[in-house]
Design a protein around this motif. Structure first.
Motif, PDB file in Angstrom:
ATOM      1  N   SER A 103      67.343   3.249  59.665  1.00  0.00           N
ATOM      2  CA  SER A 103      67.349   1.653  59.963  1.00  0.00           C
ATOM      3  C   SER A 103      68.514   1.260  60.653  1.00  0.00           C
ATOM      4  CB  SER A 103      67.393   1.092  58.605  1.00  0.00           C
ATOM      5  OG  SER A 103      68.538   0.979  57.960  1.00  0.00           O
ATOM      6  N   ASP A 152      63.662  -1.105  60.344  1.00  0.00           N
ATOM      7  CA  ASP A 152      63.553  -0.319  58.979  1.00  0.00           C
ATOM      8  C   ASP A 152      62.318   0.316  58.754  1.00  0.00           C
ATOM      9  OD1 ASP A 152      65.819  -1.945  58.989  1.00  0.00           O
ATOM     10  OD2 ASP A 152      65.464  -2.985  57.006  1.00  0.00           O
ATOM     11  N   PHE A 153      61.055   0.040  59.407  1.00  0.00           N
ATOM     12  CA  PHE A 153      59.903   0.325  59.140  1.00  0.00           C
ATOM     13  C   PHE A 153      59.539   1.604  59.853  1.00  0.00           C
ATOM     14  CE2 PHE A 153      59.344  -4.077  57.662  1.00  0.00           C
ATOM     15  CZ  PHE A 153      59.388  -3.883  56.390  1.00  0.00           C
ATOM     16  N   LEU A 158      58.725   4.872  58.218  1.00  0.00           N
ATOM     17  CA  LEU A 158      57.390   4.890  57.181  1.00  0.00           C
ATOM     18  C   LEU A 158      56.306   4.934  58.170  1.00  0.00           C
ATOM     19  CD1 LEU A 158      56.646   4.263  54.434  1.00  0.00           C
ATOM     20  CD2 LEU A 158      56.665   1.859  54.812  1.00  0.00           C
ATOM     21  N   ILE A 202      54.556  -2.190  51.891  1.00  0.00           N
ATOM     22  CA  ILE A 202      55.509  -3.150  52.562  1.00  0.00           C
ATOM     23  C   ILE A 202      55.125  -4.703  51.787  1.00  0.00           C
ATOM     24  CG2 ILE A 202      55.808  -4.212  54.888  1.00  0.00           C
ATOM     25  CD1 ILE A 202      55.480  -1.788  56.106  1.00  0.00           C
TER      26      ILE A 202
END
Length: 377
Positions: A65, A348-349, A352, A377
């Motif tokens: 992140s 940040d994602f 993922l 999320i």
């Protein structure tokens, strides 16, 4: 073309390592400090330099992140810092107290690895900031480490020349003598490749060593087969020990730095040399590509860090966002989606989305329910 656009000369001793996040560059040095710069204009952030280590800082790395930075030192500690305000979040002491030579975050920021001069490897739980597992390589100092993009395993390199593959439970899966005089660095491309023939996904890895060589490897990873490390080729461009290597974000280029004071940039698919950069006046100790912009940083024992920019016509690290307006969203690759997330301040994602292989088509099919239930999320 690679053009030198900026030189940072704030360290008072050898630069040992540099690392990018999507918005910052961190550098660390024999002078015991870590410095953090904005990628907008390469000005130093207000809280920089970070001071806390009592001896040389060998390595630094950002969490995926970019909100956390880790640094490790001869003082036997790995320190964890908040990149938003420079606060020290934790001091992780190597159980043996041995000098820590390398540190790496896992792709999901679940773990942080620290490797030390006595061969000890520690996996730290990043939620609790406590020791999770530890192990030891057979011989030599632990000097190199790289995680696979899926986070299922990581590779360490030692001063006696071994590459060792571990799973995330710290089980040793494979060991290979790779460089006669010792490994100095290793990196795994963030882009897995399918072999087409059997449908396996494998990972490209580069290792470099005191033998003046860079070796390219393929790591095949299948639960029922275990792990296989296949030698691909050797790049012999340097005339002295190679101290650093790193893949571009798209996996198309590989950069290396050497005792011969040169930086070499290769095309990964062919092994051809694209550029040789020779602006440093002493050993090149570190090199890193930026994840979402066409930038390269190289650091040296001449106390400087050079920032290079690539012509966007070249294959280059993460120039996907440049074509965003021309490419329909449904045709976006996983990298295009990652670049878009960063542009929306949603870095940040990225990990993922990568783990779930979300490309443009998948992105368009996401619903509130799938974001909540499947991606949490």
């Amino acid at each position: 073309m690679a053009t030198l656009i900026h030189t940072l000369a704030d360290h008072s001793d050898d630069v040992n390592y540099c690392a990018f996040s999507s918005s910052c560059l961190a550098t660390c040095s024999l002078d015991k400090t870590i410095r953090v710069y904005s990628l907008n204009d390469f000005t130093e952030l207000p809280y920089s330099p970070l001071k806390g280590h009592t001896y040389a800082v060998h390595c630094c790395c950002f969490s995926p992140s970019g909100h956390v930075l880790a640094s490790c030192s001869t003082d036997g500690t790995t320190m964890v810092w908040d990149t938003r305000d420079g606060r020290m979040l934790a001091v992780l002491e190597q159980p043996s107290g041995s000098p820590v030579r390398v540190c790496r975050f896992s792709p999901e920021s679940t773990y942080l690895v620290s490797g030390a001069a006595d061969g000890s490897v520690v996996l730290w739980n990043m939620q609790s900031l406590k020791l999770y597992r530890s192990g030891n390589v057979k011989d030599g100092s632990l000097v190199a480490c790289a995680f696979s993009p899926n986070g299922n395993f990581f590779v360490t390199g030692s001063s006696c020349g071994d590459l060792t593959i571990w799973d995330d439970k710290m089980r040793c899966l494979y060991n290979e003598k790779a460089h006669d005089l010792g490994v100095t660095c290793c990196d795994i491309s963030s882009q897995p490749i399918s072999d087409g023939e059997h449908g396996f996904r494998y990972f490209q890895m580069a290792s470099c060593g005191q033998d003046n060589q860079i070796k390219l490897w393929l790591i095949l990873f299948a639960d029922f087969l275990g792990v296989e490390l296949k030698y691909k080729c050797t790049l012999n461009g340097h005339s002295a020990p190679v101290l650093a290597c790193a893949f571009s974000y798209d996996g198309q280029m590989l950069v290396s730095g050497s005792v011969d004071k040169c930086v070499m940039i290769y095309e990964t698919s062919t092994g051809n040399t694209l550029h040789t950069l020779s602006q440093h006046t002493r050993y090149v100790t570190t090199c890193a590509f930026a994840p979402y912009s066409p930038l390269l940083a190289t650091g040296s024992m001449d106390k400087t860090v050079n920032i290079w920019q690539f012509d966007l016509k070249q294959p280059c690290a993460g120039n996907t966002v440049e074509n965003e307006s021309e490419v329909a969203v449904e045709d976006w690759s996983e990298d295009d989606v990652s670049a878009w997330l960063c542009a929306q301040d949603l870095a940040d994602f990225v990990g993922l989305f990568k783990m779930n292989n979300i490309d443009g088509k998948e992105l368009l099919n996401l619903t509130k329910e799938s974001l909540t239930n499947e991606l949490r999320i």
